[in-house]
Design a protein around this motif. Structure first.
Motif, PDB file in Angstrom:
ATOM      1  N   LEU A 269      -6.520  11.284   0.973  1.00 13.72           N
ATOM      2  CA  LEU A 269      -6.227  12.517   0.243  1.00 13.72           C
ATOM      3  C   LEU A 269      -6.969  13.726   0.812  1.00 13.72           C
ATOM      4  CD1 LEU A 269      -6.308  11.280  -3.479  1.00 13.72           C
ATOM      5  CD2 LEU A 269      -4.339  11.539  -1.960  1.00 13.72           C
ATOM      6  N   ALA A 270      -7.838  13.505   1.814  1.00  6.97           N
ATOM      7  CA  ALA A 270      -8.667  14.594   2.333  1.00  6.97           C
ATOM      8  C   ALA A 270      -7.848  15.755   2.913  1.00  6.97           C
ATOM      9  CB  ALA A 270      -9.638  14.052   3.378  1.00  6.97           C
ATOM     10  N   GLN A 273      -6.520  17.644  -0.022  1.00  5.16           N
ATOM     11  CA  GLN A 273      -7.604  18.332  -0.724  1.00  5.16           C
ATOM     12  C   GLN A 273      -8.057  19.570   0.044  1.00  5.16           C
ATOM     13  OE1 GLN A 273      -9.103  17.226  -3.904  1.00  5.16           O
ATOM     14  NE2 GLN A 273      -9.361  19.433  -3.643  1.00  5.16           N
ATOM     15  N   SER A 274      -8.121  19.455   1.370  1.00  2.98           N
ATOM     16  CA  SER A 274      -8.529  20.589   2.193  1.00  2.98           C
ATOM     17  C   SER A 274      -7.539  21.744   2.064  1.00  2.98           C
ATOM     18  CB  SER A 274      -8.648  20.152   3.659  1.00  2.98           C
ATOM     19  OG  SER A 274      -8.973  21.247   4.484  1.00  2.98           O
ATOM     20  N   LEU A 276      -5.535  22.277  -0.496  1.00  6.49           N
ATOM     21  CA  LEU A 276      -5.616  22.808  -1.851  1.00  6.49           C
ATOM     22  C   LEU A 276      -6.842  23.696  -2.024  1.00  6.49           C
ATOM     23  CD1 LEU A 276      -4.629  19.655  -3.950  1.00  6.49           C
ATOM     24  CD2 LEU A 276      -3.180  21.588  -3.335  1.00  6.49           C
ATOM     25  N   ASP A 277      -7.965  23.292  -1.440  1.00 12.72           N
ATOM     26  CA  ASP A 277      -9.218  24.029  -1.624  1.00 12.72           C
ATOM     27  C   ASP A 277      -9.293  25.275  -0.742  1.00 12.72           C
ATOM     28  OD1 ASP A 277     -10.005  22.139  -3.442  1.00 12.72           O
ATOM     29  OD2 ASP A 277     -11.400  21.113  -2.093  1.00 12.72           O
ATOM     30  N   ARG A 340      -8.931  13.457  -8.979  1.00 16.97           N
ATOM     31  CA  ARG A 340      -9.645  13.524  -7.702  1.00 16.97           C
ATOM     32  C   ARG A 340      -9.262  14.782  -6.931  1.00 16.97           C
ATOM     33  NH1 ARG A 340      -8.888   8.195  -4.383  1.00 16.97           N
ATOM     34  NH2 ARG A 340     -10.021   9.501  -2.876  1.00 16.97           N
ATOM     35  N   LEU A 341      -8.053  15.285  -7.199  1.00 17.07           N
ATOM     36  CA  LEU A 341      -7.631  16.536  -6.570  1.00 17.07           C
ATOM     37  C   LEU A 341      -8.033  17.742  -7.421  1.00 17.07           C
ATOM     38  CD1 LEU A 341      -4.113  15.523  -5.202  1.00 17.07           C
ATOM     39  CD2 LEU A 341      -6.246  15.771  -3.925  1.00 17.07           C
ATOM     40  N   ARG A 342      -8.910  17.483  -8.410  1.00 18.91           N
ATOM     41  CA  ARG A 342      -9.576  18.531  -9.199  1.00 18.91           C
ATOM     42  C   ARG A 342      -8.644  19.300 -10.119  1.00 18.91           C
ATOM     43  NH1 ARG A 342     -12.925  20.556  -3.899  1.00 18.91           N
ATOM     44  NH2 ARG A 342     -13.889  18.549  -3.462  1.00 18.91           N
ATOM     45  N   ALA A 371       1.224  18.489  -4.444  1.00 20.52           N
ATOM     46  CA  ALA A 371       0.891  19.256  -3.247  1.00 20.52           C
ATOM     47  C   ALA A 371       1.983  20.284  -2.960  1.00 20.52           C
ATOM     48  CB  ALA A 371       0.702  18.323  -2.056  1.00 20.52           C
TER      49      ALA A 371
END
Length: 490
Positions: A269-270, A273-274, A276-277, A340-342, A371
Motif C-alpha cells: 500500500l506504500a 499512501q505516498s 494520497l499523502d 491504514r490509509l488514514r 485511490a
C-alpha cells in the motif's frame, strides 16, 4: 478538394511539407521551440530559428520520453533526438486560411515523467473527419521539465505548454484552423495540464474551451520540490543548482529521479499512501510566478471562469493496480485497510455505505476505488463546485472492459478519439469494443469543440448532474448526482 502530392503550408519560421492520408493531411515534428540542450537545457523555451526552403514535416519529432517502457496502457513511442519541443498538426484543410475550423490541442499524459505525442491513438484522423483541426504537443518531462533548480526558471514544462499554445495562436490559420476557437484537452497528467492552464493567469487568452480527462493535478508544494531537488542532487553527487544538474547526463537524472521519489516502505500500500499523502513528485509547482496558488484555489477565485469546461474520470482509474495484489489483500478487512490509509472512522463508515457495490467485490476493489476517488474523482467535484456559475459539464466513463472487468485508467482514450481500430486498443478494451460508445463520447467531444456544448445539462445549473458513458442498462445516461459516492471525501 483536389489533393496534391505534397501539401505545403507557410508558417512563421518557414514553409513545411506534410503528407496526405485519405481526406486529411498530417504535418508532424514541427519545432515550436529550439532543442532544450546545452545552454537551453534548463532554460525557458526559445522560438525556433527560421529556415530557408521547405522543411519536411513527415516524421514524428524526437520525444522527451527517452525510454520505451514496453507494454504500457497507451502505446507512446520514444523517439531519439535533441529537438523534443515540437507539434503535430492534422488537418482536413491545409493552406486554406479562410476555413476557420475549430481547433483541438491535445496534451499527452504519463504522470509528468513519461508519455509521447507520437502515439497512434492521438492521431487526429477522426476529429479531422468531423471538421476539427487537431494538434498534439510535446513538453519537457520529469526533473528536466518540472524540478526545482536554483538559477533556472521554474515550471519549464509548463512554459513549454504556453509556448506551444502561442505557436498555435500564431500559425494555426495556415492549417485551416481558427485561433479564436481553440479547445485544449488532455488525459491524466495531460488533464492535469488542462486544469493547471485553466487556473493560470498567464494562460488566459490562449484557448477558448477545455476538456480534462482523468485529470491528475500536481500542484507540487515549493518545500517538497526543494526537498526532492536536494535529494536528487545528493544521489547524483552534485550541487543542487543549475551548474550541478547541468553536469549530469539527462538519462542519469531520469534514472535517479525515480529513486528520489520512491517510497521507502515495501508495503504494497506504500505507493498509494505516498500518492494520497504527498501527491505526484514531479509536475507543475506552485512557484508564486506562473502558478501563484494551487489550481483549485485559483479556479475558485474566478480564473478561467469565462472558459467552458468538461471534466470527468473513469470509474476505476486505480483498481487494476490493487487488483494485482487482491490475494494478499483478501484477508485484510476493508475497514482496517482504509484505516491504514488514514481515512478517519466517521468518513470511513460514510464512504463504505456509499460504496456498497464495490465493497461486495472485495478489499482490493474498495482500495482501488478509494485511490481513484481520492486522487481523481474527488477533484472533479471540487473543481466543478469551485467554478460556481461558470459553464461546466461533468461526466463519468463507466464501461467495464472485458479484459479485466474495470473501467480503468486510459480506457476512455480510444473511445474519445474514436480510434478503436488503432494498435493495442484490444489489449485494454477487448476485441470488440462497443463502437456506439465511441460514437457517443467522441461525438460529445466534437460537439463541445465546435459549439461549446457536449450535449447534456451543466453541473453549474444543477450540481451533481453527470453524463454517464457506458453505464449499466438500468442506469440513466444522465445521473442527477453522478459523483455521490465520493461525497464523504469532499
Amino acid at each position: 478538394m483536389t489533393q496534391h502530392p505534397d501539401p505545403i503550408v507557410q508558417i512563421t519560421p518557414g514553409r513545411v511539407r506534410g503528407a496526405w492520408r485519405g481526406g486529411s493531411a498530417a504535418f508532424v515534428g514541427i519545432p515550436f521551440a529550439q532543442a532544450p540542450v546545452g545552454d537551453l537545457r534548463f532554460a525557458a523555451p526559445v522560438p525556433p530559428e527560421p529556415w530557408d526552403g521547405v522543411r519536411d514535416a513527415l516524421d514524428y519529432g524526437a520525444t522527451a520520453n527517452r525510454t520505451d517502457p514496453g507494454d504500457t496502457l497507451i502505446p507512446e513511442p520514444a523517439i531519439p533526438g535533441d529537438s523534443t519541443l515540437n507539434v503535430n498538426v492534422f488537418t482536413p484543410r491545409p493552406a486554406q486560411s479562410d476555413a476557420a475550423l475549430p481547433v483541438l490541442v491535445y496534451i499527452h499524459g504519463g504522470g509528468y515523467i513519461a508519455g509521447s505525442p507520437a502515439s497512434p491513438w492521438y492521431d487526429g484522423a477522426a476529429f479531422n473527419r468531423d471538421g476539427v483541426v487537431t494538434v498534439t504537443i510535446s513538453y519537457r518531462l520529469g526533473f528536466d521539465g518540472f524540478g526545482h533548480i536554483s538559477g533556472a526558471p521554474s515550471n519549464r514544462g509548463v512554459r513549454d505548454w504556453l509556448a506551444a499554445l502561442k505557436w498555435v495562436r500564431e500559425n494555426i490559420t495556415a492549417f485551416g484552423g481558427d485561433p479564436a476557437r481553440v479547445t485544449i484537452a488532455g488525459q491524466s497528467a495531460g488533464g492535469g495540464a488542462v486544469l493547471t492552464l485553466l487556473g493560470m493567469p498567464a494562460a488566459q487568452g490562449l484557448f477558448s474551451a477545455a476538456w480534462a480527462l482523468s485529470a491528475a493535478l500536481a500542484d507540487v508544494a515549493p518545500e517538497r520540490a526543494r526537498t526532492l531537488s536536494a535529494k536528487l542532487a545528493n544521489l547524483a553527487g552534485v550541487a543542487p543548482n543549475r551548474a550541478g544538474f547541468s553536469s549530469v547526463p539527462e538519462q542519469e537524472l531520469v534514472d535517479l529521479q525515480r529513486a528520489a521519489a520512491a517510497p521507502d516502505s515495501k508495503d504494497p500500500l506504500a505507493p498509494i499512501q505516498s500518492l494520497l499523502d504527498d501527491g505526484l513528485a514531479w509536475g507543475p509547482m506552485v512557484d508564486g510566478d506562473l502558478l501563484p496558488r494551487p489550481t483549485i484555489e485559483s479556479i475558485r477565485a474566478g480564473t478561467g471562469s469565462g472558459i467552458p469546461l468538461v471534466l470527468g474520470t473513469t470509474d476505476d482509474e486505480f483498481t487494476a493496480l490493487t487488483d494485482r495484489v487482491k490475494n494478499r489483500l483478501r484477508i485484510v478487512p476493508v475497514s482496517l485497510a482504509l484505516g491504514r490509509l488514514r481515512l478517519e472512522p466517521a468518513k470511513r463508515r460514510e464512504y463504505l455505505a456509499a460504496n456498497a457495490p464495490q465493497r461486495r467485490r472485495g478489499t482490493a476493489a474498495v482500495l482501488g476505488r478509494f485511490a481513484t476517488d481520492s486522487i481523481f474523482r474527488v477533484k472533479v467535484v471540487r473543481v466543478a463546485d469551485a467554478r460556481a456559475d461558470a459553464a461546466t459539464w461533468v461526466y463519468r466513463f463507466a464501461w467495464r472492459s472485458p479484459v479485466n472487468g474495470w473501467a480503468g485508467h486510459c480506457l476512455d482514450v480510444p473511445f474519445w478519439f474514436d480510434c478503436l481500430d488503432a494498435e493495442r486498443v484490444g489489449a485494454i478494451a477487448g476485441e470488440e469494443p462497443p463502437r456506439a460508445l465511441a460514437a457517443a463520447l467522441h461525438g460529445s467531444a466534437v460537439s463541445f469543440i465546435r459549439d461549446n456544448d457536449p450535449g447534456w445539462p451543466t453541473w453549474s445549473a444543477s450540481p451533481g448532474t453527470t453524463r454517464v458513458f457506458g453505464g449499466d442498462a438500468y442506469r440513466p445516461d444522465v445521473a442527477t448526482d453522478g459523483y455521490a459516492s465520493v461525497r464523504a471525501l469532499v
